[in-house]
Scaffold this motif. Structure first.
Motif, PDB file in Angstrom:
ATOM      1  N   LEU A 442       0.939  -1.037  -0.048  1.00  0.00           N
ATOM      2  CA  LEU A 442       0.014   0.023   0.059  1.00  0.00           C
ATOM      3  C   LEU A 442       0.925   1.237   0.013  1.00  0.00           C
ATOM      4  N   LYS A 443       2.045   1.082   0.851  1.00  0.00           N
ATOM      5  CA  LYS A 443       3.024   2.500   0.896  1.00  0.00           C
ATOM      6  C   LYS A 443       3.324   2.625  -0.569  1.00  0.00           C
ATOM      7  N   LEU A 445       2.169   1.721  -3.410  1.00  0.00           N
ATOM      8  CA  LEU A 445       1.044   2.346  -4.355  1.00  0.00           C
ATOM      9  C   LEU A 445       0.829   3.792  -4.082  1.00  0.00           C
ATOM     10  N   SER A 446       0.837   4.097  -2.750  1.00  0.00           N
ATOM     11  CA  SER A 446       0.402   5.565  -2.594  1.00  0.00           C
ATOM     12  C   SER A 446       1.592   6.527  -2.908  1.00  0.00           C
ATOM     13  N   ILE A 447       2.617   6.219  -3.391  1.00  0.00           N
ATOM     14  CA  ILE A 447       3.613   7.101  -3.916  1.00  0.00           C
ATOM     15  C   ILE A 447       3.234   7.622  -5.119  1.00  0.00           C
ATOM     16  N   ALA A 448       2.695   6.955  -5.926  1.00  0.00           N
ATOM     17  CA  ALA A 448       1.845   7.705  -7.069  1.00  0.00           C
ATOM     18  C   ALA A 448       0.906   8.486  -6.952  1.00  0.00           C
ATOM     19  N   PRO A 475       7.422  -1.796  13.177  1.00  0.00           N
ATOM     20  CA  PRO A 475       7.730  -1.941  11.953  1.00  0.00           C
ATOM     21  C   PRO A 475       6.547  -1.738  10.896  1.00  0.00           C
ATOM     22  N   VAL A 476       5.596  -2.457  11.326  1.00  0.00           N
ATOM     23  CA  VAL A 476       4.251  -2.263  10.693  1.00  0.00           C
ATOM     24  C   VAL A 476       3.791  -1.030  10.493  1.00  0.00           C
ATOM     25  N   GLN A 477       3.649  -0.301  11.918  1.00  0.00           N
ATOM     26  CA  GLN A 477       3.109   0.990  12.015  1.00  0.00           C
ATOM     27  C   GLN A 477       3.866   2.027  11.387  1.00  0.00           C
ATOM     28  N   TYR A 478       5.220   1.768  11.295  1.00  0.00           N
ATOM     29  CA  TYR A 478       6.005   2.821  10.555  1.00  0.00           C
ATOM     30  C   TYR A 478       5.610   2.889   9.222  1.00  0.00           C
ATOM     31  N   GLY A 479       5.128   1.745   8.458  1.00  0.00           N
ATOM     32  CA  GLY A 479       4.731   1.693   7.124  1.00  0.00           C
ATOM     33  C   GLY A 479       3.158   2.427   7.069  1.00  0.00           C
ATOM     34  N   ILE A 483       2.122   5.463   4.665  1.00  0.00           N
ATOM     35  CA  ILE A 483       0.996   5.412   3.995  1.00  0.00           C
ATOM     36  C   ILE A 483       0.041   7.200   4.002  1.00  0.00           C
ATOM     37  N   LEU A 484      -0.088   7.211   5.427  1.00  0.00           N
ATOM     38  CA  LEU A 484      -0.789   8.588   5.721  1.00  0.00           C
ATOM     39  C   LEU A 484      -0.292   9.568   5.229  1.00  0.00           C
TER      40      LEU A 484
END
Length: 806
Positions: A442-443, A445-448, A475-479, A483-484
């Motif tokens: 998701l991260k 994908l969110s760069i576009a 580590p997951v929360q960092y991603g 995304i946000l």
């Protein structure tokens, strides 16, 4: 039991008669070592080992003697000697002793002679000796390679005797294990070509004479595939295609409900070795391209999509038995490797069937009672999508054509609900891995930029926020925070409303109409997570969270949403911004007896010093811009910001003097100490602008005067000198001219910058995830802008000294 007296007698004799050779042969046949104790005893018997060496060295003379009796006696004795060494080498402690005695060169010479003359019995035993001597023994492998013992073993792969081929395969497997010199020698002796021929014959053998050699040949191929040369040869000769065909053949056997247990377990053994080969070569770019170009990816997808329902009934220990599910997981990992290739990343999204199958992987297992069986398959599916999402074009296709976001969000909720129910522990480790992969996809994908509004409308913000309150998931929360941050950039006000309110935008709602930030809004949850992320390893969360706050502040400033700016300040966003600007850890817990304050306020550090290792210049600059705009739009925030003067003042000093003057008062720590960082002129401009904003607070001005004014004047002097040096060079006319004192600074080119005096000023950025807006006028030389900023700041200090504020 060895007759030591007779051995000493034979060892002392200069020449042994044929009868003596036969007698020694008989003695050795009756005394083959069969225990660790007897093997070590034999290896340490100097007289016996000396006799072995002598017999092996005399073998060529026996061949040349023309005496059939002498040749037979020597050949048979050399054979039993080689067998005795092979048996003794089954014990770890005996291997180095036998090698140190010089037996490896003698055995290599014997094997070369026996191969030339067709002494298959002797050849078999020398190969057995090689295999056992090299089992888990690197130095003995070195010795075999150094004495050129590999080519004669490779030559025997072409024998018509299945037993000799089997033993040769065993010797090559052990000698080439994790040993590149031996692997290269096998390849250069055409060993791979011979092994491929054995594999072809073994897979089509109907009488069973060669069938067992499938696994033997594949094990050596696996060793050879560890080298670039081996992979290149597999691809060049299209031999890799045979590997996939064997995979398909054995998979068909494994999923056949009528297959016997014996055939099933044999298929598993072959499949396990095949997958180790594919995982080894799957890391190579050429192999990744080959797999897609030759349509071999379908074999892998079929394997994962059509699992076997049969279970092994082997008498093996359960822990040692081959597990079909582990093989299936390995195949899914090979698919993941294929998607890592840059060319494949562009090509794969053009195959709807493949993308559709990867999406199906995300849903596997949730209709079962034991969903964690398919955790790794779901993880592979998410990793594949994340690997393909490495360019704006493929990101757009994946989101807008294939709607992968919806599938990823659904999986995130499913795995997240398992963690909320069971907690993060050893038994849910695979669940955490899946979430890590999903969030990573998701991260990406969110760069576009074009995907951000779509992803926000699909519920990505609520889904990622749902993980922020879980413990032991940093580590997951960092991603998630990343995304946000991405979704709140590029002027995506609808997403910013979702982050600030926790709801989709209402009809007619804008940033200017929002008057509060609910307690459970994603914005507050990110800030709360930052306050819980105080370890050195959690700086990523602090940085990404600070950048998200900066994106939101820039949007609020652009929309002139003054009431909302107060709300975000009240939500305690200033300490996270100070952290990304200075690197100082302001949110680490301290002891306090003030119970009336909430937990976040109670453990603020106002006196934390900057940590250079925690600062990234591009992140720092984003924080500076956000802080400038915040103070400009909401002046009451200044009283909070200046409380962190102990962190801010060292930071501003370091930035402003970097690369321009030498701090004479600072001793060099050591010759190996890293040089101080050099900041760009743009960052210095923003730092000067930030300081001008802070000077509106009289207390800060008085604190900063003594530390900053000398630095500012030195920087000004240095700039004047450098600008005077180029003053006579011709320049293009520019109507903007240098900035006047006391006026808003022009926006610096190429990096985020902001000006005081107008909340609607545009800014530009060098980061990839924010839009770039060129200012109306730009100084032709950034040093002119820096000089103007420094001069304006000095003027502000002088004004404060003349008319102090309280």
């Amino acid at each position: 039991m060895l007759d030591h007296d007779r051995i000493r007698l034979w060892a002392a004799q200069k020449n042994l008669a044929v009868a003596d050779l036969h007698a020694l042969q008989t003695l050795l046949e009756q005394s083959l070592p069969d225990s660790d104790e007897s093997r070590q005893e034999l290896a340490s018997n100097a007289d016996l080992i000396s006799l072995f060496l002598r017999i092996l060295e005399e073998l060529p003379r026996a061949v040349a003697s023309g005496s059939p009796d002498l040749l037979t006696a020597h050949r048979e004795l050399a054979t039993i000697i080689s067998k005795t060494v092979a048996e003794a080498a089954k014990t770890d402690a005996a291997r180095p002793v036998l090698a140190k005695a010089g037996l490896i060169p003698a055995l290599v010479a014997a094997s070369q002679l026996s191969t030339r003359h067709g002494f298959d019995g002797l050849t078999v035993q020398t190969f057995r000796a090689f295999g056992n001597l090299c089992f888990d023994n690197e130095s003995n492998r070195d010795a075999i390679a150094a004495t050129d013992g590999i080519p004669c073993i490779v030559e025997s792969l072409g024998s018509s005797d299945p037993h000799l081929v089997t033993v040769a395969c065993g010797a090559l497997w052990n000698t080439s294990m994790d040993h590149e010199p031996v692997q290269v020698q096998i390849l250069r002796a055409n060993g791979l070509g011979k092994l491929i021929e054995i594999l072809k014959r073994a897979t089509s053998d109907s009488d069973g004479g060669y069938a067992h050699l499938k696994i033997q040949s594949l094990r050596i191929i696996h060793n050879l595939a560890e080298t670039d040369e081996g992979v290149a040869e597999l691809i060049k000769g299209d031999d890799l295609l045979l590997i996939f065909k064997v995979l398909k053949q054995q998979h068909a056997i494994s999923i056949d409900p009528s297959v016997s247990t014996e055939a099933y377990e044999e298929a598993l053994e072959v499949l396990e070795t095949l997958t180790t080969i594919l995982e080894a070569i799957g890391e190579k770019d050429d192999a990744q391209r080959y797999i897609l170009a030759k349509n071999c990816l379908g074999y892998l997808l079929d394997f994962v999509d059509h699992p076997s329902t049969k279970r092994a009934e082997s008498e093996q220990d359960k822990d040692e038995a081959i597990n079909y599910e582990e093989i299936r997981k390995a195949v899914s990992r090979v698919v993941t490797l294929v998607t890592m290739n840059d060319a494949n990343m562009t090509e794969l999204p053009q195959h709807p069937d493949i993308i559709g199958r990867l999406k199906q992987w995300l849903k596997l297992g949730f209709d079962k009672n034991n969903a964690d069986e398919d955790d790794e398959i779901r993880m592979s599916g998410a990793l594949c999508i994340g690997n393909l999402a490495r360019s704006d074009l493929t990101c757009a296709i994946l989101v807008q054509k294939y709607d992968v976001c919806s599938a990823l969000i659904e999986l995130l909720y499913l795995e997240g609900s398992r963690l909320k129910k069971e907690g993060v522990k050893e038994t849910t480790k695979s669940c955490v891995k899946v979430l890590h992969a999903v969030v990573g996809a998701l991260k990406n994908l969110s760069i576009a930029v074009d995907n951000r509004p779509i992803m926000g409308s699909l519920g990505t913000i609520a889904a990622t926020t749902s993980l922020l309150e879980l413990d032991d998931l940093k580590p997951v929360q960092y991603g998630c925070v990343g995304i946000l941050k991405n979704l709140c950039s590029s002027g995506n006000n609808a997403n910013i409303i979702r982050v600030l309110t926790g709801s989709d935008p209402l009809l007619g709602q804008s940033l200017r109409t929002i008057t509060s930030v609910p307690p459970k809004a994603p914005f507050r949850q990110v800030i709360s997570l930052i306050w819980r992320s105080t370890n050195d390893s959690e700086s990523g969360i602090r940085n990404e969270g600070g950048r998200m706050i900066g994106n939101i502040i820039r949007a609020i400033h652009t929309e002139n949403a003054l009431a909302l700016m107060k709300c975000v300040v009240d939500a305690n966003c200033i300490p996270p911004l100070i952290q990304i600007i200075t690197g100082a850890l302001l949110t680490k817990k301290v002891e306090s007896t003030i119970d009336s304050l909430d937990d976040e306020e109670r453990h603020v550090h106002f006196d934390a010093l900057p940590l250079e290792t925690q600062v990234y210049h591009i992140v720092q600059n984003e924080g500076l811009v956000a802080m400038i705009l915040l103070c400009d739009a909401y002046p009451p925030a200044l009283s909070i910001v200046v409380q962190y003067h102990s962190s801010l003042l060292p930071m501003t000093q370091n930035i402003l003097k970097s690369g321009l003057i030498h701090d004479e008062e600072t001793p060099r720590a050591s010759v190996t100490a890293p040089p101080p960082p050099v900041y760009s002129a743009e960052v210095k401009i923003n730092t000067a602008t930030f300081c001008r904003a802070l000077l509106a607070n009289g207390d800060f001005a008085r604190r900063a005067k003594d530390d900053l004014l000398p630095i500012l004047k030195a920087v000004q002097e240095k700039l004047e000198a450098s600008l005077d040096a180029v003053a006579e060079k011709p320049v293009d006319n520019d109507d903007s001219g240098p900035a006047r004192l006391g006026t808003p600074l022009p926006v610096a080119t190429g990096i985020a910058s902001a000006s005081l005096g107008s909340r609607r000023k545009s800014w530009s950025t060098s980061t990839t995830d924010m839009s770039v807006t060129q200012p109306a006028t730009v100084e032709p030389n950034v040093n002119l802008q820096l000089r103007a900023a420094i001069t304006a700041l000095i003027q502000e200090f002088q004004n404060e000294m003349e008319n102090p504020r309280f």
